[in-house]
Write a protein that holds these residues in place. Structure first.
Motif, short mmCIF file in Angstrom:
data_model
loop_
_atom_site.label_atom_id
_atom_site.label_comp_id
_atom_site.label_asym_id
_atom_site.label_seq_id
_atom_site.Cartn_x
_atom_site.Cartn_y
_atom_site.Cartn_z
N PRO A 122 3.64 -8.20 -5.86
CA PRO A 122 2.57 -7.43 -6.87
C PRO A 122 1.43 -8.31 -7.12
O PRO A 122 0.15 -8.22 -6.61
N SER A 123 2.17 -9.55 -7.93
CA SER A 123 1.22 -9.44 -8.94
C SER A 123 0.29 -10.74 -8.39
O SER A 123 -0.57 -11.19 -8.98
N SER A 124 0.41 -11.00 -7.31
CA SER A 124 -0.07 -12.37 -6.70
C SER A 124 -1.16 -11.40 -5.76
O SER A 124 -2.18 -12.31 -6.30
N LEU A 125 -1.35 -10.43 -5.71
CA LEU A 125 -3.03 -9.09 -5.45
C LEU A 125 -3.49 -9.91 -6.82
O LEU A 125 -4.52 -9.53 -6.63
N LEU A 126 -3.29 -10.16 -7.79
CA LEU A 126 -4.38 -9.62 -8.87
C LEU A 126 -4.98 -11.21 -8.71
O LEU A 126 -6.33 -10.63 -9.72
N ARG A 127 -4.37 -12.23 -8.46
CA ARG A 127 -5.73 -12.82 -8.05
C ARG A 127 -6.88 -12.56 -7.03
O ARG A 127 -7.75 -13.00 -7.06
N TYR A 128 -6.99 -11.68 -6.77
CA TYR A 128 -7.90 -11.36 -5.70
C TYR A 128 -7.59 -9.78 -5.72
O TYR A 128 -9.71 -9.47 -5.68
N TYR A 129 -7.84 -9.03 -6.24
CA TYR A 129 -7.70 -7.33 -6.81
C TYR A 129 -7.98 -7.33 -8.16
O TYR A 129 -6.95 -8.04 -8.69
N GLU A 130 -8.90 -6.26 -8.55
CA GLU A 130 -8.67 -5.82 -10.08
C GLU A 130 -7.64 -5.50 -10.16
O GLU A 130 -6.54 -4.55 -8.71
N HIS A 131 -6.81 -4.74 -11.33
CA HIS A 131 -6.16 -4.06 -11.88
C HIS A 131 -5.55 -2.86 -10.97
O HIS A 131 -4.60 -2.52 -10.42
N MET A 132 -7.30 -1.72 -11.59
CA MET A 132 -6.79 -0.99 -10.83
C MET A 132 -6.70 -0.73 -9.42
O MET A 132 -5.74 0.20 -9.10
N ASP A 133 -7.00 -1.91 -8.54
CA ASP A 133 -6.66 -1.88 -6.93
C ASP A 133 -5.35 -2.40 -6.70
O ASP A 133 -5.20 -1.49 -5.62
N VAL A 134 -5.16 -3.57 -7.23
CA VAL A 134 -3.12 -3.25 -6.81
C VAL A 134 -3.00 -1.70 -7.24
O VAL A 134 -1.71 -1.91 -6.57
N LEU A 135 -3.15 -1.15 -8.30
CA LEU A 135 -2.16 -0.39 -8.88
C LEU A 135 -2.62 0.77 -7.75
O LEU A 135 -1.43 1.28 -7.32
N LYS A 136 -3.48 1.44 -7.35
CA LYS A 136 -3.94 2.22 -6.84
C LYS A 136 -3.06 2.10 -5.08
O LYS A 136 -2.56 3.05 -4.32
N PHE A 137 -3.01 0.24 -4.41
CA PHE A 137 -2.19 0.39 -3.30
C PHE A 137 -0.98 0.25 -3.21
O PHE A 137 -0.53 0.70 -2.33
N MET A 138 -0.06 -0.43 -4.97
CA MET A 138 0.55 -0.34 -4.87
C MET A 138 1.72 1.29 -4.85
O MET A 138 2.82 1.87 -4.19
N HIS A 139 0.54 2.02 -5.08
CA HIS A 139 0.86 3.72 -5.69
C HIS A 139 1.52 4.24 -3.79
O HIS A 139 2.21 5.26 -3.83
N LEU A 140 -0.11 3.69 -2.99
CA LEU A 140 0.36 4.38 -2.46
C LEU A 140 0.61 3.61 -1.41
O LEU A 140 1.26 4.92 -0.15
N LEU A 141 1.44 2.57 -0.86
CA LEU A 141 2.29 1.80 -1.13
C LEU A 141 3.49 2.77 -1.21
O LEU A 141 4.22 3.10 0.04
N THR A 142 3.98 3.18 -1.73
CA THR A 142 5.28 3.28 -2.57
C THR A 142 5.50 4.67 -1.99
O THR A 142 6.43 5.53 -1.35
N THR A 143 4.07 6.43 -2.14
CA THR A 143 4.13 6.66 -0.87
C THR A 143 4.56 6.94 0.10
O THR A 143 5.23 7.27 0.86
N GLU A 144 3.91 5.67 0.85
CA GLU A 144 4.49 5.58 2.45
C GLU A 144 5.11 4.91 2.81
O GLU A 144 5.83 5.52 3.18
#
Lengths: 186, 132
Positions: A122-144
């Motif tokens: 997940p931390s690799s995504l921080l090279r491309y996205y803001e912290h909040m975007d990564v967090l929201k994505f990860m949160h959505l992913l855990t729910t799914e």
């Protein structure tokens, strides 16, 4: 209890698991994790943000890990060469295409009976996205993943992305902080 | 017809911390209609700044916020001797898991409310917390 059995037990007892791994041992421990997954689950989704599927498969095969149990989502190969997705690998145009990654994950979860999903990392995504975007994505992913009754394994390098790690901890059942001196076998 | 005015004690002050202004406005309207004095903050930093000037009895804290997230703001509040006893409720888009619940307990969080909120459940839970 060795690190291997400790991790194996945690996978059995929990749904969403975070792993904090010292950078120097990250690759080795990740192989150990994939080995545990291949021995315990029928179908595993491996989401690779920055490692090509081809080299991942060859590395895993060298360690005699059954790669047939894995479906890969490869976010990096198509940034270098055009590749068509195969039965075992979905190629994404770029690690920066978060919607495409998300859609590919949903598609695999919907079409295959995935028992566990590993996102490296997940931390690799921080090279491309803001912290909040990564967090929201990860949160959505855990729910799914929870909805799909699929375990989620989120490895992090200890020395990076502390804030994302801490936030994801809130949506995890267990976080294993691995000591650099821990003994394990691959 | 008489207008019903609910007078809460002078201490009934609630702060809403959320980076989405619409959420702050909506919750402010709901809680003001219940007679509470409501202060809004759109970031963790604004929350900490306002708390120094305006003490409150309860904070409704969003979890996902840019800059400084809800957990970090609460850790700062708990470390501040003049703020550490404030009641705090988390606002979140999804339920916390096992480790998350342990953290809520470590941070002495009273409760968490999932968004989107159910207005009647929300107001009754806030009322119960404020009556404690």
């Amino acid at each position: 209890m060795t690190l291997n059995s400790d991790i194996e037990k945690s996978f059995i007892e929990n749904e969403i698991i975070g792993l904090i791994i010292p950078s120097v041992k990250y690759e080795e421990i990740l192989i150990m994790i994939t080995d545990i997954l291949s021995k315990n689950y029928d179908k595993i989704l491996y989401i690779s943000i920055n490692k090509p599927c081809e080299s991942l498969v060859s590395g895993l095969k060298k360690r005699k890990i059954d790669t047939d149990r894995f479906h890969f989502i490869d976010c990096i190969t198509r940034t270098k060469k055009n590749m068509l997705s195969t039965e075992n690998c979905t190629y994404i145009s770029s690690p920066g295409a978060l919607y495409e990654i998300h859609y590919a994950i949903l598609d695999v979860l919907r079409k295959q009976e995935i028992d566990a999903a590993l996102i490296d990392s997940p931390s690799s995504l921080l090279r491309y996205y803001e912290h909040m975007d990564v967090l929201k994505f990860m949160h959505l992913l855990t729910t799914e993943l929870i909805v799909s009754r699929c375990k989620g394994i989120f490895p992090f390098r200890k020395e990076s992305a502390r804030q994302v790690r801490r936030s994801i901890e809130m949506f995890a059942d267990k976080v294993i902080d691995i000591d650099a001196g821990s003994e394990f076998s691959v | 017809m008489h207008e019903l005015i609910i007078y809460h004690s002078e201490m009934s002050r609630i702060m809403i911390v959320d980076d989405e202004p619409d959420v702050v406005e909506l919750l402010k309207e709901i809680l003001e209609a219940e007679g509470y004095t409501v202060i809004g903050a759109e970031s963790g930093y604004e929350c900490l700044e306002k708390l120094e000037k305006e003490p409150v009895d309860l904070i409704l804290m969003d979890f996902f916020m840019p800059g400084i997230d809800g957990r970090m703001v609460i850790e700062k509040i708990r470390k501040n001797p003049s703020l550490k006893d404030i009641n705090i409720v988390f606002l979140t888009a999804a339920a916390f898991k096992k480790r998350g619940m342990e953290i809520l307990s470590e941070l002495d969080i009273l409760d968490y409310i999932t968004k989107p909120i159910d207005v009647s459940d929300f107001t009754s839970r806030i009322k119960k917390i404020m009556e404690k």
